[in-house]
Design an enzyme around this catalytic site. Sequence first.
Site, mmCIF file in Angstrom:
data_model
loop_
_atom_site.group_PDB
_atom_site.id
_atom_site.type_symbol
_atom_site.label_atom_id
_atom_site.label_comp_id
_atom_site.label_asym_id
_atom_site.label_seq_id
_atom_site.Cartn_x
_atom_site.Cartn_y
_atom_site.Cartn_z
ATOM 1 C CD GLU A 247 -37.108 -17.264 -41.780
ATOM 2 O OE1 GLU A 247 -38.076 -17.258 -42.559
ATOM 3 O OE2 GLU A 247 -36.453 -16.242 -41.505
ATOM 4 N N PRO A 248 -32.689 -21.183 -39.957
ATOM 5 C CG PRO A 248 -32.137 -23.357 -39.289
ATOM 6 C CD PRO A 248 -33.292 -22.396 -39.377
ATOM 7 C CB CYS B 296 -8.084 -9.436 -63.635
ATOM 8 S SG CYS B 296 -7.327 -10.670 -64.687
ATOM 9 C CE1 TYR C 69 -21.293 -10.311 -47.284
ATOM 10 C CE2 TYR C 69 -19.779 -11.918 -46.351
ATOM 11 C CZ TYR C 69 -20.960 -11.603 -46.992
ATOM 12 O OH TYR C 69 -21.807 -12.615 -47.331
HETATM 13 C C1 LIG Z 1 -30.617 -14.866 -44.836
HETATM 14 C C2 LIG Z 1 -31.823 -15.063 -44.008
HETATM 15 C C3 LIG Z 1 -31.881 -16.120 -43.104
HETATM 16 C C4 LIG Z 1 -30.736 -17.058 -42.847
HETATM 17 O O1 LIG Z 1 -29.619 -16.423 -42.344
HETATM 18 P P1 LIG Z 1 -28.357 -17.327 -41.949
HETATM 19 O O2 LIG Z 1 -27.378 -16.339 -41.438
HETATM 20 O O3 LIG Z 1 -27.891 -17.984 -43.190
HETATM 21 O O4 LIG Z 1 -28.828 -18.295 -40.921
HETATM 22 C C5 LIG Z 1 -33.065 -16.321 -42.430
HETATM 23 N N1 LIG Z 1 -34.131 -15.501 -42.605
HETATM 24 C C6 LIG Z 1 -34.090 -14.464 -43.458
HETATM 25 C C7 LIG Z 1 -35.273 -13.609 -43.631
HETATM 26 C C8 LIG Z 1 -32.935 -14.197 -44.183
HETATM 27 O O5 LIG Z 1 -32.917 -13.159 -45.025
#
Ligand SMILES: *Cc1c(COP(=O)(O)O)cnc(C)c1O
Length: 420
Positions: A274-275, A344, A317
């Site tokens: 999941e990128p 502001c 952050y």
């Molecule tokens: C945010 C998230 C991602 C993607 O993270 P990246 O740092 O943007 O690659 C993938 N899986 C889950 C469950 C997330 O919460």
Amino acid sequence: MFKISGVACDTLLETCGSPLVVYDENKIDEQIRSYVNNFKSNVFDTEVVYASKAFTCTAMLEKLEQESASIDVVSGGELYVAIQANFPANRIYFHGNNKLDEEIEMALSYHVQTIVIDNMHEVERVVALADKLKQPVDVLIRINPKVEAHTHEFIATATPDSKFGISMDLVDEIKDMIAKIDACTYVTFKGFHSHIGSQILATEGFMAAIDKMVGFIKDINVDVSILNIGGGFGVRYTKEDQPVPTDIMCQTLIEALENALAQAQIQVDKVCMEPGRSIVGEAGYSLYTVGFTKQTQNKTFVFIDGGMADNIRPALYDAKYECIIANKDQQPAVRTYEIAGKCCESGDILIHDALLPEVEANDILVMFTTGAYGYSMASNYNRLNRPAVIFVKDGKARQVIARETFETQMILDVQKDIEL
Ligand SMILES: *Cc1c(COP(=O)(O)O)cnc(C)c1O
């Protein structure tokens, strides 16, 4: 003059206004293709699932659909964008640690293929709602593999306090969850998900998580069709960041997965990743116009026409970025500046100690790698208008999100009496 995919920054600001979020479409395409083409195995099917929270809009989703990527959504709002874009429901994963009943119903009504379940309470809700709507749905259970990955290092120690998922130690509770799922005709248990963090630059944390997840699957001894190893692949914000190239990252993960599964003698049908950030991060640029510079006792400030409203990450952050002056991109740097937004808040500084040529009013400041969690986290603080978002490709430009206006901001400013 600095150009983005053949289009000069001054032309972009003159035609589209300032500030502006600009994506180099070729870079997005290259990243999606690199993931889809390299995350491939002869042993199991693979699926690249874009984390749409990094940046989503219709044009982005159309691109992902064309490139055979899937998406995940973490809220009704992100799902709504996907529905409006006609994104195929069988390629949507629905995440989140506190999905609302109406969000679950929305996902079920749209025939979303897979819900990633966070905890036991959610099992009960999903089962109840799938029963009520008589709507089949697949589920994964999100496991906390207790590998906490930071940018460079990872700690494979117990971190039982993550708000996401269920600790892999709670085997009995996880088995209960699966039993509850199996008891429901409409809900099908498909496997497990884990996600260990974000902006991870090395492979070690992912390898540790893969080993732990495969070990966990072996120990719990249930049939698993899908293993989702999450995202979090790092990008280059500054020269300090040296991410593993996408093709090498994918091939390394595939090898680790194939080896771990073979050793444990486990077969899965499919592995998902999941990128989010790494698909859109480096493709995105923020373009600002300089108003003034201001000298104080120890610092020189550059005031730009945006700031924490369009990019909260430095204030939130302490995120680091690099920038240039687009119209002086051939001139040597002579001085360090504080790049200050117009909100502001004293903390509204986008970059500390940016080394730049002499900066003057009306210069164009370009910040790099703002494509992920920039626009998607933008707000109307100080009633600033969210910038327009432009895709450029080989000398051509198209708007994909319009600039907000004071009028559109007022749409919700509606008074009425409430009958109690
Ligand atoms: C945010 C998230 C991602 C993607 O993270 P990246 O740092 O943007 O690659 C993938 N899986 C889950 C469950 C997330 O919460």
